[in-house]
Design an enzyme around this catalytic site. Structure first.
Site, PDB file in Angstrom:
ATOM      1  N   GLU A 315       0.886  -1.422  -0.021  1.00  0.00           N
ATOM      2  CA  GLU A 315      -0.020   0.230  -0.018  1.00  0.00           C
ATOM      3  C   GLU A 315       0.811   1.412   0.195  1.00  0.00           C
ATOM      4  OE1 GLU A 315       0.500  -2.102   2.652  1.00  0.00           O
ATOM      5  OE2 GLU A 315       0.414  -1.189   4.553  1.00  0.00           O
ATOM      6  N   ASN A 316       2.104   1.305  -0.408  1.00  0.00           N
ATOM      7  CA  ASN A 316       2.870   2.569  -0.610  1.00  0.00           C
ATOM      8  C   ASN A 316       2.101   3.759  -0.652  1.00  0.00           C
ATOM      9  OD1 ASN A 316       5.472   0.814  -0.427  1.00  0.00           O
ATOM     10  ND2 ASN A 316       4.631   0.333  -2.613  1.00  0.00           N
ATOM     11  N   GLU A 349      -5.963  -2.637  -0.382  1.00  0.00           N
ATOM     12  CA  GLU A 349      -4.670  -1.435  -0.334  1.00  0.00           C
ATOM     13  C   GLU A 349      -5.134  -0.024  -0.266  1.00  0.00           C
ATOM     14  OE1 GLU A 349      -2.087  -2.867   0.316  1.00  0.00           O
ATOM     15  OE2 GLU A 349      -2.643  -5.124  -0.324  1.00  0.00           O
ATOM     16  N   GLU A 371      -3.566  -4.295   9.192  1.00  0.00           N
ATOM     17  CA  GLU A 371      -3.942  -5.507   8.395  1.00  0.00           C
ATOM     18  C   GLU A 371      -5.550  -6.063   8.544  1.00  0.00           C
ATOM     19  OE1 GLU A 371      -2.568  -5.635   5.791  1.00  0.00           O
ATOM     20  OE2 GLU A 371      -0.635  -4.974   6.178  1.00  0.00           O
TER      21      GLU A 371
END
Ligand code: BES
Ligand code: ZN
Length: 906
Positions: A315-316, A349, A371
């Protein structure tokens, strides 16, 4: 300097405020050079600056600290084991602002972490791309930094790359200068964020582009020439972004049973919408709100498919990276299951852009906040986009997997202590993701969807750009709901495991008793605050209460109606009914009186109780027989996987009965398989398409001859024409598995043909499908060939684990193979979480005490922190299987029962 070694966290003499990073990757030499200038706040007088760095070459002469004057370190030392860089200065650095400069060099590695290379082909020529993967703790392999989630800073990134390549980072480019064959791109400064979310990708790509209603540009980058495969994900992403930040979300009644009086519509249509608030309710059907009630923080969102990628996606912030299988969708060759995977991964994401990126866990102990939440929210979004997928029913797969891992003594609490970076990888597991998501669902269902969402939105607002701990979330929910959330939830997140609630009828009373559930059959001493829900005879009225003590009883009156506890499986626990209640429920299943979630739960609990030897295998089989006419995808899919597991154990325990077991399973699946047929029906549902594939795969795996014949006929047609309507993507796995059942050393043609399809296709989903089917072959020689194939350059390192799905016939070969190749495997995969899959896939199918010993002996001298937990869990499974085998062998009534079930003509 020694005093800084062996610490789980960095000392905070100085904290970073902003990074200026310059990186120059050399794609052909697989190296990079870089420099970083970090604006620091020195918070205590100190001679030391301690930060993270690993696998970097740092020139001591390049290191300086400047405020009103320049300081040069007298000593610069990189401690590789601790991954820290210690700078010692002759005089104390004064508190206040300063600038730390460091130049460094590194290798673009092939380990799929840090700053790494991924390979692709263009016009038949092999090329490298440069990619980053920093979570959990690998930013330090790209530039020296305070590599902890709580050390948030702003990042300004500059890249020097060949001018013909695409170069991306978290933010849009602010400036681009071409100098000869190179270009220097400066990106806009990011908002405050953690190091693990910084990202860079450099390579050749095409893209498709879309935009949200408020002008955020969304792009999906793909292999050159494949841009159209990005359209599905693009569409999902645009809609999901709008849903999270602005549009309304429609909660299905299945997860918000207590809510049935809110108004349905879009924000723009909401006449009564009151501005800053995040939800509204008037009218009849469903609840509507903007889920996080905070806008997406960046001006753009890029998503990109990377050919070599260890996880599923990352998930940058503003530059989400994916495995190809989790992002690309091909109309011709992707299956319904692939489509669903793309949608849920994208939704997951993008949920992180708020839950994780904007509000970040304070330390890895709270990883589950990231998460577990992203997993839970991804279902919310997917349900809203694709209600026909019944994704909340499918959520029960998450629940089951969470319960499965957490039923081990070697499980761990959701909040887990982390003492070294090397321990973090292993907690990206079913506890953080699946148990995490499940306890959130349990809490949401207890508090009600509306107060839950409202509190969540205020939590996001309060901690935006900051870090939070689990208790901060509980506090927000407690404040918003008025319920004792902290007390309730601590019992679920601070201790491992969960209860089995035994339910007995005693006259007019229903007696409840909780004990810790362990698959090993042992007694644990955990106790929980359990939200009990129950229905009796109908779903119109439900009772609920908190079981806070060991036991309690409830008045249920007289009558012989079915009683279902843990309605729709919202609770993270199992239920064990007495015989009378079990019989009533079995009857209710046959009479189709129960919801699909409850049907799922009754079956799953019964399977778990049987494995833990609280219940006979015979009673499980009798219950399974009640599911013959089961129409629901998720329930049948679980019935299939339970059958596999039962079949495997039966083969060990009672090989003479195996034939009857197989007949029984074939009989169970045939009813639905025949109804669906091989050929897809016009306009049929997504779930039927998935179900057909799974049923036929199961029949193929069971060696059902008519299925094998049909599989080979259709596979032949597929070999002649890759677009034949006889083998659409949803059927391919079934056909491949079918073909592999008849392959052996003297009849190799099916295997060779499959390899040929593997080599020809450039669609990763097709490659994965084939890898997953090859190992299902029952022939030992072929299995060994398949395993060896996994280690050749033809299989990317990211994919090898898919080929480990060997059947029972292959487990001994796989074990020998693992031992023979341990050096190589350990060297190639040893530093990442993929390694754990080799261990669990090969070890856990065993079912004898001798084997467990043998495995223990082999690993005694070979274990390392990164696989320690997985190894213990896999061994525990072997012990559980072994005890189960013994138990089954002592089960007197089993033989007659299986024969009857196997012969039963429906
Ligand atoms: N943050 C993770 C990616 C990750 C996983 C990084 C493990 C480091 C170690 C990402 O958000 C994620 O959870 N990806 C999942 C897919 C998701 C849909 C469950 C994955 O990679 O499997
Ligand atoms: Zn995630």
């Amino acid at each position: 300097m020694e005093q800084f070694k062996g610490q789980p966290r960095l000392p905070k003499f100085a904290v970073p405020k902003a990074y200026n990073i310059r990186l120059k990757p050399d794609l052909s030499a697989c190296k990079f050079a870089g420099s970083v200038a970090i604006s620091l706040d020195v918070v205590s007088d100190t001679n030391f600056i301690v930060l993270n760095a690993a696998d970097l070459t740092i020139a001591p002469s390049s290191v300086s600290f400047t405020n009103s004057k320049e300081f040069r370190p007298v000593k610069v030392e990189l401690f590789e084991a601790d991954e820290i860089l210690v700078l010692e200065f002759a005089e104390k650095l004064p508190t206040g602002a300063g600038l730390l400069r460091i130049d460094f060099e590194g290798v673009l590695n092939d380990k799929m972490k840090g700053f790494y290379r991924s390979t692709y082909e263009i016009n038949g020529e092999k090329r490298n791309m440069a990619v980053t993967q920093f979570e959990p703790a690998d930013a330090r392999r790209c530039f020296p930094c305070w590599d902890e989630p709580a050390c948030k800073a702003k990042f300004t990134i500059k890249l020097e790359v060949p001018s013909d390549l695409v170069a991306l980072s978290n933010m849009p480019a602010a400036e681009e200068k071409v100098e000869g064959d190179s270009k220097i791109i400066s990106y806009q400064e990011t908002p405050l964020m953690s190091t693990y979310l910084v990202a860079v990708v450099v390579g050749l790509f095409d893209y498709v582009e879309g935009q949200t209603s408020d002008g955020i540009k969304v792009r999906v980058y793909c292999q050159v020439g494949k841009a159209n495969q990005g359209n599905f994900a693009l569409n999902v992403a645009v809609k999901t972004l709008e849903l999270y930040k602005e549009y309304v979300l429609l909660l299905p009644s299945s997860i918000a049973p207590c809510i049935n009086h809110y108004w349905l519509g879009r924000e723009s249509e909401m006449k009564f919408w009151s501005g800053g608030e995040s939800w509204i309710g008037v009218g009849t059907v469903k609840l509507c709100f903007r889920y996080f009630a905070v806008p997406y923080s960046l001006p753009k969102l890029d998503m990109i498919a990377i050919p070599d990628f260890a996880a599923g996606a990352m998930e940058n912030y503003g530059l989400v990276t994916y495995r190809e299988t989790a992002l690309l969708y091909d109309d011709q060759h992707s299956a319904a299951a692939n489509k669903q995977r793309v949608a849920t991964v994208v939704a997951h994401e993008l949920a992180h852009q708020w839950f994780g990126n904007l509000v970040t866990m304070e330390w890895w102990t709270h990883l589950w906040l990231n998460e577990g939440f992203a997993t839970w929210v991804s279902y919310l979004a997917t349900d809203s986009l694709f209600p026909e997928w019944k994704i909340w029913t499918q959520f029960l797969d998450e629940l089951t997997e969470g319960l499965r891992l957490d039923g081990l003594e070697e499980s761990h609490p959701i909040e887990v202590e982390i003492n070294h970076a090397s321990e973090i990888d292993e907690i990206f597991d079913a506890i953080s993701y699946r148990k995490g998501a499940s306890v959130i669902r349990m809490l949401q269902s207890y508090l009600g969807a509306e107060p839950f969402q409202r509190s969540l939105a205020s939590y996001i607002k309060k901690y935006a750009c900051k870090n939070a701990k689990t208790e901060d979330l509980w506090a927000a929910l407690e404040e918003g709901s008025g319920e004792p959330v902290n007390m309730l939830m601590n019992s679920w997140t601070r201790q491992k495991g969960y209860p089995v609630v035994s339910v007995k009828l005693n006259g007019q009373k229903l007696e409840f008793e909780q004990t810790q559930f362990l698959s090993s059959g042992s007694q644990g001493d955990g106790q929980w605050i359990v939200p009990i829900t129950m229905c009796s005879g109908s779903y119109d009225a439900r009772k609920s209460f908190l079981l806070k003590t060991k036991s309690e009883s409830v008045d249920v009156g007289t009558g012989n109606a079915w009683i279902k506890v843990n309605v729709d499986q919202t609770g993270f626990y199992r239920v064990k009914y007495d015989e009378e209640l079990t019989a009533r429920l079995r009857y209710a299943i046959e009479k189709k009186s129960l919801t699909e979630m409850d049907r799922f739960g009754i079956l799953d609990d019964s399977f778990a109780l049987s494995m833990a030897r609280h219940q006979s295998l015979t009673s499980l089989l009798t219950l399974m027989a009640a599911y013959r006419e089961e129409p629901e995808y998720t329930v049948l899919s679980n019935l299939i996987s339970i059958s596999y597991k039962v079949g495997r154990i039966a083969a060990d325990a009672t090989p003479n009965l195996l034939e009857y077991f197989n007949q029984f399973f074939i009989g169970l699946f045939q009813y639905s398989a025949e109804k669906l047929g091989w050929d897809p029906k016009q306009g049929e549902s997504h779930l039927d398409a998935m179900l057909r594939g799974e049923l036929l795969t199961a029949l193929a795996q069971l060696g059902h001859d008519p299925t094998l014949d049909e599989a080979s006929r259709r596979f032949q047609a597929f070999l002649d024409d890759r677009n034949t309507p006889l083998l659409p993507p949803d059927l391919r796995r079934a056909a491949y598995v079918g073909v592999m059942q008849r392959v052996n050393a003297s009849n190799r043609s099916g295997y060779e043909s499959l390899l040929q399809v593997y080599r020809e296709t450039d669609l990763s989903q097709e490659k994965t499908r084939i890898l997953g089917s090859l190992a299902s072959c029952p022939d030992p020689k072929i299995i060994l060939e398949v395993l060896n194939f996994l280690l050749t350059p033809e299989v990317r390192n990211q994919d090898a684990v898919f080929g480990l799905a060997v059947g029972r016939e292959g487990r001994e070969i796989a074990w020998t193979w693992l031992k023979d190749n341990w050096e190589h495997i350990s060297k190639t995969w040893g530093s990442g979480f993929l390694m754990t899959r080799f261990v669990s896939a090969v070890v856990s199918p065993f079912a004898s005490f001798e084997k467990a010993k043998e495995v223990e002996e082999f690993f005694a001298s070979r274990t390392k922190p990164a696989i320690a937990r997985t190894l213990k869990q896999s061994l525990e499974r072997v012990y559980i299987n072994a005890k189960w085998v013994q138990n089954i062998q002592n089960e007197k009534e089993l033989g007659a029962a299986v024969q009857e079930l196997g012969h039963r003509k429906y």
